[in-house]
Design a protein around this motif. Structure first.
Motif, short mmCIF file in Angstrom:
data_model
loop_
_atom_site.label_atom_id
_atom_site.label_comp_id
_atom_site.label_asym_id
_atom_site.label_seq_id
_atom_site.Cartn_x
_atom_site.Cartn_y
_atom_site.Cartn_z
N THR A 117 0.79 -1.09 0.01
CA THR A 117 0.02 -0.08 -0.08
C THR A 117 1.00 1.31 0.04
OG1 THR A 117 -2.02 -1.24 0.94
CG2 THR A 117 -1.74 1.38 1.34
N LEU A 118 1.82 1.24 0.89
CA LEU A 118 2.68 2.45 0.87
C LEU A 118 3.69 2.69 -0.40
CD1 LEU A 118 3.98 2.27 4.70
CD2 LEU A 118 2.13 3.40 3.63
N ALA A 119 3.98 1.80 -1.05
CA ALA A 119 4.50 1.67 -2.12
C ALA A 119 3.84 2.29 -3.32
CB ALA A 119 5.14 0.27 -2.71
N TYR A 120 2.54 2.08 -3.16
CA TYR A 120 1.47 2.44 -4.47
C TYR A 120 1.44 3.97 -4.07
CZ TYR A 120 -2.99 3.69 -6.36
OH TYR A 120 -4.02 4.41 -6.89
N LEU A 121 1.27 4.28 -2.79
CA LEU A 121 0.93 5.77 -2.40
C LEU A 121 2.00 6.50 -2.92
CD1 LEU A 121 -0.80 5.35 1.17
CD2 LEU A 121 -1.94 5.98 -1.17
N GLU A 122 3.10 6.05 -2.89
CA GLU A 122 4.58 6.93 -3.29
C GLU A 122 4.26 7.32 -4.84
OE1 GLU A 122 8.03 4.64 -2.88
OE2 GLU A 122 7.85 4.68 -0.73
N ARG A 123 3.51 6.61 -5.68
CA ARG A 123 2.91 6.96 -6.98
C ARG A 123 1.91 7.87 -7.16
NH1 ARG A 123 2.44 1.11 -8.12
NH2 ARG A 123 0.69 1.73 -9.51
N VAL A 124 1.10 7.94 -6.07
CA VAL A 124 -0.24 8.80 -6.25
C VAL A 124 0.19 10.17 -6.12
CG1 VAL A 124 -2.29 9.08 -5.24
CG2 VAL A 124 -1.55 6.75 -5.27
N GLU A 125 -0.33 11.04 -6.78
CA GLU A 125 -0.39 12.47 -6.93
C GLU A 125 -1.61 13.15 -6.41
OE1 GLU A 125 2.76 14.14 -6.86
OE2 GLU A 125 3.61 12.26 -7.78
N ASP A 126 -1.71 14.22 -5.76
CA ASP A 126 -2.79 14.87 -5.31
C ASP A 126 -3.77 14.89 -6.39
OD1 ASP A 126 -1.91 15.08 -2.65
OD2 ASP A 126 -1.79 17.24 -2.93
N ASP A 127 -3.51 15.22 -7.62
CA ASP A 127 -4.28 15.26 -8.99
C ASP A 127 -5.06 14.27 -9.15
OD1 ASP A 127 -3.78 18.24 -8.90
OD2 ASP A 127 -2.37 17.88 -10.57
N ASP A 128 -4.42 12.87 -8.65
CA ASP A 128 -4.84 11.53 -9.21
C ASP A 128 -5.84 11.46 -8.42
OD1 ASP A 128 -2.59 11.36 -10.61
OD2 ASP A 128 -1.43 10.07 -9.04
N LEU A 129 -6.39 11.79 -6.83
CA LEU A 129 -7.44 11.60 -6.32
C LEU A 129 -8.72 11.86 -6.83
CD1 LEU A 129 -5.59 12.65 -2.74
CD2 LEU A 129 -5.64 10.30 -3.93
N GLY A 130 -8.87 12.70 -7.64
CA GLY A 130 -10.25 13.07 -8.48
C GLY A 130 -10.47 12.12 -9.52
N THR A 131 -9.67 11.25 -9.78
CA THR A 131 -9.93 10.18 -10.74
C THR A 131 -10.91 9.16 -10.50
OG1 THR A 131 -7.63 10.32 -11.59
CG2 THR A 131 -8.78 8.28 -12.37
N VAL A 132 -12.14 9.13 -11.05
CA VAL A 132 -13.43 8.38 -10.93
C VAL A 132 -12.63 6.58 -11.25
CG1 VAL A 132 -15.34 7.22 -11.48
CG2 VAL A 132 -14.98 9.62 -11.47
N VAL A 133 -12.77 5.70 -10.06
CA VAL A 133 -12.24 4.32 -9.98
C VAL A 133 -13.49 3.66 -9.89
CG1 VAL A 133 -10.08 5.03 -8.96
CG2 VAL A 133 -11.76 4.49 -7.41
N ASP A 134 -14.81 3.89 -9.72
CA ASP A 134 -15.95 3.09 -9.66
C ASP A 134 -17.15 3.77 -9.90
OD1 ASP A 134 -17.83 1.14 -9.10
OD2 ASP A 134 -16.89 0.78 -7.16
N ARG A 135 -17.70 3.64 -11.18
CA ARG A 135 -18.86 4.17 -11.63
C ARG A 135 -20.08 3.46 -11.35
NH1 ARG A 135 -17.50 8.31 -14.64
NH2 ARG A 135 -15.46 8.41 -15.83
N SER A 136 -19.93 2.48 -10.42
CA SER A 136 -21.35 1.50 -10.14
C SER A 136 -21.99 2.41 -8.66
CB SER A 136 -21.02 0.24 -9.60
OG SER A 136 -20.09 0.07 -8.60
N TRP A 137 -21.35 3.28 -8.33
CA TRP A 137 -22.03 4.28 -7.38
C TRP A 137 -22.60 5.41 -7.73
CZ3 TRP A 137 -22.86 1.81 -2.75
CH2 TRP A 137 -22.00 0.75 -2.23
N ASP A 138 -23.40 6.04 -7.08
CA ASP A 138 -24.03 7.20 -7.28
C ASP A 138 -23.86 8.41 -6.04
OD1 ASP A 138 -25.11 9.51 -8.80
OD2 ASP A 138 -27.27 9.06 -8.52
N PRO A 139 -22.83 9.07 -6.20
CA PRO A 139 -21.99 9.62 -7.49
C PRO A 139 -20.76 8.64 -7.46
CG PRO A 139 -21.36 10.82 -5.24
CD PRO A 139 -22.53 10.04 -5.10
N PRO A 140 -20.19 8.69 -8.51
CA PRO A 140 -19.09 7.69 -8.90
C PRO A 140 -17.97 7.93 -7.51
CG PRO A 140 -19.97 8.64 -10.84
CD PRO A 140 -20.46 9.19 -9.60
N VAL A 141 -17.40 6.76 -7.32
CA VAL A 141 -16.26 7.00 -6.43
C VAL A 141 -14.89 7.34 -7.05
CG1 VAL A 141 -15.17 5.45 -4.80
CG2 VAL A 141 -17.50 4.94 -5.12
N THR A 142 -14.41 8.25 -6.51
CA THR A 142 -12.87 8.77 -6.84
C THR A 142 -11.82 8.02 -6.23
OG1 THR A 142 -12.99 10.39 -5.10
CG2 THR A 142 -13.78 10.93 -7.33
#
Length: 172
Positions: A117-142
């Motif tokens: 998890t921590l290795a993955y978080l090293e690659r995550v930028e603040d701008d990535d956090l708004g990316t929709v990862v699950d459209r099956s919810w309303d509203p879609p999950v970022t």
């Protein structure tokens, strides 16, 4: 904690889960890890396993990686009587009772999952956090909402493990 970005906050949050679970498991034997304060309640062993499984199963697809559970051979080491995709979600009281492992195994898996998890978080930028990862919810999950949800679940179950440890009969 250094920095003020979301990555630093999430990294700090996920980094706090392991020490709480470690303290809850420290020095426990099978009787303590499988003790229930009431029929059907979760056990310390199940809570520790579920913290890692839930995190692993949810972060791995976000990171584009295989789950530590299977790729790292943890499923075989635990040898639980469940399908490899079981995470504890929706399990029965009887299933909960089937989970036990030595603290070293439970914590080894949690540590391996947290490291991924921590290795993955090293690659995550603040701008990535708004990316929709699950459209099956309303509203879609970022991505940000999903990571906070995963962290929230981990923190809640780690806290339950700490509380349960405090309820253990003296000497356990």
């Amino acid at each position: 904690m250094t920095g003020t970005g979301a990555r630093q906050v999430l990294t700090d949050g996920f980094g706090r889960v392991g020490p709480v679970v470690r303290a809850a498991l420290e020095g426990t034997d099978t009787a303590a890890r499988t003790w229930r304060p009431a029929p059907g309640a979760n056990t310390l062993a199940w809570l520790a396993w579920h913290v890692a499984r839930g995190q692993d199963a949810q972060v791995a697809p976000l990171a584009g990686r295989d789950q530590v559970w299977t790729a790292g051979g943890w499923a075989g080491r635990f040898a639980l009587p469940f399908d490899d995709d079981a995470t504890g979600y929706g399990q029965s009281a009887a299933d909960v009772a089937r989970v036990d492992a030595a603290p070293e195994l439970l914590l080894g898996y949690l540590d391996a999952t947290t490291a991924q998890t921590l290795a993955y978080l090293e690659r995550v930028e603040d701008d990535d956090l708004g990316t929709v990862v699950d459209r099956s919810w309303d509203p879609p999950v970022t991505l940000g909402v999903r990571l906070v949800s995963i962290l929230d679940d981990c923190v809640q179950h780690a806290g339950q493990a700490a509380y349960l440890r405090g309820l253990l009969p003296r000497g356990a």
